[in-house]
Design an enzyme around this catalytic site. Structure first.
Site, PDB file in Angstrom:
ATOM      1  N   ALA A 166      43.557  42.023  -6.894  1.00 17.90           N
ATOM      2  CA  ALA A 166      43.069  43.180  -6.137  1.00 17.90           C
ATOM      3  C   ALA A 166      42.470  44.266  -7.032  1.00 17.90           C
ATOM      4  CB  ALA A 166      44.218  43.771  -5.311  1.00 17.90           C
TER       5      ALA A 166
ATOM      6  N   LYS B  19      46.838  36.884  -5.102  1.00 21.01           N
ATOM      7  CA  LYS B  19      46.331  38.085  -4.408  1.00 21.01           C
ATOM      8  C   LYS B  19      45.794  39.124  -5.389  1.00 21.01           C
ATOM      9  CE  LYS B  19      49.143  37.634  -0.230  1.00 21.01           C
ATOM     10  NZ  LYS B  19      50.086  36.559  -0.567  1.00 21.01           N
TER      11      LYS B  19
ATOM     12  N   LYS C 221      51.595  25.708  -2.522  1.00 18.16           N
ATOM     13  CA  LYS C 221      51.278  27.109  -2.805  1.00 18.16           C
ATOM     14  C   LYS C 221      52.411  27.727  -3.618  1.00 18.16           C
ATOM     15  CE  LYS C 221      51.651  30.671   0.053  1.00 18.16           C
ATOM     16  NZ  LYS C 221      52.257  31.673  -0.862  1.00 18.16           N
ATOM     17  N   THR C 222      52.031  28.321  -4.743  1.00 16.05           N
ATOM     18  CA  THR C 222      53.030  28.922  -5.638  1.00 16.05           C
ATOM     19  C   THR C 222      52.874  30.440  -5.710  1.00 16.05           C
ATOM     20  OG1 THR C 222      51.500  28.582  -7.503  1.00 16.05           O
ATOM     21  CG2 THR C 222      53.175  26.892  -7.143  1.00 16.05           C
ATOM     22  N   HIS C 223      54.008  31.107  -6.035  1.00 12.30           N
ATOM     23  CA  HIS C 223      53.984  32.494  -6.523  1.00 12.30           C
ATOM     24  C   HIS C 223      54.605  32.364  -7.904  1.00 12.30           C
ATOM     25  CE1 HIS C 223      52.628  34.917  -3.201  1.00 12.30           C
ATOM     26  NE2 HIS C 223      53.529  34.433  -2.364  1.00 12.30           N
TER      27      HIS C 223
HETATM   28  O1  6AU Z   1      56.660  30.931   5.727  1.00 13.21           O
HETATM   29  P1  6AU Z   1      57.165  32.115   4.923  1.00 13.21           P
HETATM   30  O2  6AU Z   1      57.207  33.385   5.740  1.00 13.21           O
HETATM   31  O3  6AU Z   1      58.453  31.834   4.233  1.00 13.21           O
HETATM   32  O4  6AU Z   1      56.123  32.325   3.721  1.00 13.21           O
HETATM   33  C1  6AU Z   1      54.798  32.711   3.928  1.00 13.21           C
HETATM   34  C2  6AU Z   1      54.031  32.672   2.613  1.00 13.21           C
HETATM   35  C3  6AU Z   1      54.523  33.642   1.545  1.00 13.21           C
HETATM   36  C4  6AU Z   1      53.546  34.797   1.603  1.00 13.21           C
HETATM   37  O5  6AU Z   1      53.339  35.380   0.326  1.00 13.21           O
HETATM   38  C5  6AU Z   1      52.268  34.139   2.095  1.00 13.21           C
HETATM   39  O6  6AU Z   1      52.664  32.997   2.861  1.00 13.21           O
HETATM   40  N1  6AU Z   1      51.389  34.987   2.957  1.00 13.21           N
HETATM   41  C6  6AU Z   1      50.026  35.175   2.648  1.00 13.21           C
HETATM   42  C7  6AU Z   1      49.256  34.351   1.721  1.00 13.21           C
HETATM   43  C8  6AU Z   1      49.406  32.936   1.694  1.00 13.21           C
HETATM   44  O7  6AU Z   1      48.347  34.808   1.084  1.00 13.21           O
HETATM   45  C9  6AU Z   1      49.276  36.097   3.360  1.00 13.21           C
HETATM   46  C10 6AU Z   1      49.824  36.711   4.495  1.00 13.21           C
HETATM   47  O8  6AU Z   1      49.162  37.448   5.202  1.00 13.21           O
HETATM   48  N2  6AU Z   1      51.110  36.423   4.836  1.00 13.21           N
HETATM   49  C11 6AU Z   1      51.904  35.579   4.097  1.00 13.21           C
HETATM   50  O9  6AU Z   1      53.058  35.343   4.489  1.00 13.21           O
HETATM   51  O10 6AU Z   1      54.422  32.977   0.298  1.00 13.21           O
END
Ligand code: 6AU
Length: 262
Positions: free
Chosen positions: A97, A95, A62-64
């Site tokens: 929107a 995401k 999963k990327t940003h």
């Molecule tokens: O395990 P972390 O907390 O370092 O990273 C969690 C990852 C981050 C968030 O942008 C994403 O998950 N995320 C998302 C997604 C995947 O859409 C939704 C959400 O409700 N919470 C969340 O943390 O890249």
């Protein structure tokens, strides 16, 4: 009819109509992994290094892409090569929107051209169903898939109750939607996958509202399909490969427990 959570990933892949979901389940089964790495790093070199070292243990990267400060077209090329080398899919966590017409432009064009390389992306349905239709116009012809943010992992999040239910309704009605971001299985009407962020074996949260639950809670008890783990794998002082192996093992054991293979 057994619940989808009671079936193996392999069986669900065989029975699924969407080629992308078939490929995802097949990868999960081959690699015995329901782990997705949230690779939230800010340089091309770091992202490629993580994808290459952790790649063997994950089903989805999963990327940003917009946090990578030195993004270029070559990054995408190399990510695609790593996806082929290590057998994982790419999920750009964009995401979306906005209204359908705008998200079409954002998904297909701009600097990132997300639809050209990301197998999966996600959106909020706050604008209504037009957002799904707009994204589908770009992504469907390319065989891509969409996840709806039916819930979020952060404290005080507003995606609850009737809003979550609307996500489920829209997902069932739209072929381009392959599942959800959320904490549990949402429907038995068709096989929509759930990917769950906010997963950690040790920490309970961060300073900005993130909340962590264990793979056992998410996969065994809640019937979600894939755990998304970021900082739990590559956070400060962590050995990313060792942690990825640990999370892969924890996620897969939680899945086998759900099937009753104790
Ligand atoms: O395990 P972390 O907390 O370092 O990273 C969690 C990852 C981050 C968030 O942008 C994403 O998950 N995320 C998302 C997604 C995947 O859409 C939704 C959400 O409700 N919470 C969340 O943390 O890249």
């Amino acid at each position: 009819m057994p619940s989808f959570s009671q079936k193996t990933y392999a069986q669900r892949g065989e029975e699924h109509a969407h080629p992308l979901v078939k490929a995802l389940f097949a990868t999960m089964e081959r690699k015995q992994s329901n782990l997705s790495l949230a690779a939230d790093v800010s340089s091309k070199a770091e992202l490629l290094a993580l994808a290459d070292t952790v790649g063997p243990y994950i089903c989805v990267l999963k990327t940003h892409i917009d946090v990578v400060s030195d993004f270029d077209a070559d990054l995408v090329k190399q990510l695609q090569a790593l996806a082929a080398k290590h057998d994982f899919l790419i999920f750009e966590d964009r995401k979306f929107a906005d209204i359908g017409n705008t998200v079409k432009l954002q998904y297909g064009g701009g600097i990132y051209r997300i639809a050209d390389w990301a197998h999966i992306t996600n959106c909020h349905v706050i604008p209504g169903e037009g957002i799904i239709q707009g994204l589908a116009e770009v992504g469907m012809p390319k065989g891509r898939g969409l996840l709806l943010l039916a819930e979020m992992s952060s404290a005080g999040m507003l995606a609850t109750g009737a809003y979550t239910d609307k996500n489920v309704e829209m997902a069932i009605a739209n072929d381009f939607v392959i599942g959800f971001i959320g904490s549990r299985r949402f429907t038995e009407e068709r096989d929509l996958i759930t990917m769950t962020p906010g997963v950690g074996l040790h920490a309970s949260g961060d300073a900005l509202g993130q909340q962590y639950r264990t793979p056992k809670k998410i996969i065994t008890e809640n019937g979600s399909d894939i755990i998304i783990v970021g900082r739990g794998i590559y956070g400060p002082g962590k050995d990313a490969v060792a942690e990825a192996k640990r999370y892969r093992e924890a996620g897969w054991t939680a899945y086998l427990d759900r099937l009753g293979h104790k």
